[in-house]
Design an enzyme around this catalytic site. Structure first.
Site, PDB file in Angstrom:
ATOM      1  N   ARG B 222      -5.370  -4.230  -3.601  1.00 36.69           N
ATOM      2  CA  ARG B 222      -6.454  -5.168  -3.303  1.00 36.69           C
ATOM      3  C   ARG B 222      -6.175  -5.806  -1.942  1.00 36.69           C
ATOM      4  NH1 ARG B 222      -9.647  -3.088  -6.473  1.00 36.69           N
ATOM      5  NH2 ARG B 222     -10.060  -3.874  -8.575  1.00 36.69           N
ATOM      6  N   HIS B 270     -13.026   0.736   1.019  1.00 37.04           N
ATOM      7  CA  HIS B 270     -12.893   0.502  -0.435  1.00 37.04           C
ATOM      8  C   HIS B 270     -13.644   1.570  -1.229  1.00 37.04           C
ATOM      9  CE1 HIS B 270     -11.966  -2.771  -3.628  1.00 37.04           C
ATOM     10  NE2 HIS B 270     -11.960  -1.560  -4.173  1.00 37.04           N
TER      11      HIS B 270
END
Lengths: 307, 307
Positions: B222, B270
């Protein structure tokens, strides 16, 4: 009964070590200038020396690589066996490169790198592996080994070769008709063909037209197999979406060539797979043992096929 | 006993189909505006709705992804089970991405792409896979699955997790001391940690300093786990050689951020792994069956750990 090593001294030193340990009864030399030509039974080299016929007792001419397209096969005396070197190291590196290239194209890396350069953050529609059909041109040891690494990802795998093959988990095609069938069903086409008179210019406009729209290309065969201009045209029209290219013609690629700057091409300078001296020496020694025992060496070239 | 799907309609339609076929006794809706809140037993969503407490009979809150860092765990009523969705599709995509990234760094792709831009054709010294040590941060389902795909290439594999693990073919480390040991022996470090208060800022200057000189980084955890400036400093000093980055903080990455243009960074927006609706629906249904049978759902979040 001398083994003559005709290449760079760094790799030669590794060969010398392995030979001293594992085949001590065969004298090893890197010195072509002082060796008695009549003593040379085995020669390993990348390009064949011009005075090849001078080694009158030569039994095996080893290529230092997986290909023999750099030899003039007809200039090699008939009684000399020509042997390609496909050793563990070259196989492993090719598996890595083909897996890297197929995954890079499957996951739209050329597109994402273009977006990175443009400062653009958004996702590109992504096919799942089960819907991304891989077609392998060439089902020799390298092609099969590369398919082995792709298998766990779940891509539908197909391959094409001159003569019929059976490989578990791979739809095998051969011949003219088989080629058309496979091309029509290849979303990522990988070229691992040997360079012969039949494969020169193989990857041309006609071949690209037979691929599904948006297909991608991995070229790890030999530069002269690819019509460079036809690839650029197919990329610019969008019929081919992207390519990862390791071999060109000529090499190095000339300054200003479109491949350097084309946004849909990932280019590497003929580094996909390089003979590793330690494992190559062992593979050569194993072949000398086979030859002495009256067996054909592994990688023996069929002169009529050219590989 | 309604299942409420709170996300985009395209994925919702796939969920609706699978639910109608495989769990017909549970009413399925995507319409939060008209559903009777008291009927909702199951809710799947990416971000938790503000009126979560209004679903008084909610039994399971499903995250639509593998992470739950986007939920405020303390705002979820105590009796509600929080469940992460780690389905076949997300696992497969992560395997692909990590393999792609590790091979790209192993085979010097960032360096070759920089050479391509510069019109420079020469080979970069290449380590063999057996000498390229991979260190995986996070040994959950995704980390383990990614290591599985790397195994056939012959990389020495290690992994680190909070609590001790045993995985065949992987040197497993845990705890503070174990972390230092693994970092010191990681030529390519892959981060697949969950985002918790303990992992925020985990990839910082201190951690990079513990890697061997020339190590590379794959970041698919993340964004807030990575100190972006520390990475740029480590790349510029040469201590870290290259990085492939899929997650940033914030996302999208702001215009002008150094990651866009850094020659040693391959950046993707992402996209490493995205929940696939068809397989996700089946995994959610399987978890509802387990829950009804009195079993814990797979992916049940331990609120004290935060994942």
């Amino acid at each position: 009964m001398t083994f003559l090593f005709n290449s760079d001294a760094r790799r030669g030193a590794v060969f010398a070590d392995v030979f001293a340990r594992e085949l001590p009864d065969v004298p090893f030399t890197m010195d072509a200038a002082t060796v008695d030509p009549d003593a040379v039974r085995y020669l390993i080299t990348w390009t064949a020396p011009e005075d090849l016929a001078g080694y009158r007792n030569l039994e095996i001419l080893f290529s230092l690589g997986a290909g023999v397209d750099q030899f003039h096969l007809t200039a090699v005396p008939e009684q000399v066996k020509i042997v390609r070197t496909i050793e563990e190291g070259i196989v492993r590196m090719m598996q890595e490169y083909v897996t890297l290239a197929v995954l890079a194209l499957h996951r739209n890396l050329p597109g994402y790198l273009a977006q990175q350069r443009a400062g653009d953050w958004h996702d590109i529609p992504q096919l799942q592996a089960g819907s991304r059909r891989i077609g392998m041109l060439g089902l020799g040891q390298l092609g099969q080994a590369a398919l082995d690494r792709l298998k766990p990802f779940g891509f539908p795998l197909a391959g094409w070769s001159r003569s019929p093959r059976r490989i578990e988990g791979v739809t095998c095609h051969h011949g003219e008709l088989g080629l058309e069938e496979m091309l029509a069903a290849s979303d990522i086409l990988v070229c691992l063909l040997p360079l012969t008179k039949d494969t020169r210019g193989f990857l041309d406009a006609d071949l690209f037209a037979k691929l599904p729209k948006g297909a991608a290309l991995v070229h790890t065969g030999r530069g002269p197999q690819l019509d460079h201009e036809a690839l650029v045209a197919a990329l610019d029209s969008g019929h081919v979406s992207a390519a990862m290219i390791d071999v060109t013609d000529p090499e190095p690629l000339p300054t200003g060539h479109l491949f350097w700057s084309h946004p849909k091409i990932l280019l590497t300078p003929h580094v996909a797979s390089v003979t590793q001296p330690a494992t190559a020496a062992r593979s050569v020694i194993e072949n000398i043992r086979r030859h002495r025992a009256g067996l054909d060496p592994v990688g023996l070239v069929d002169r009529s096929r050219g590989y």
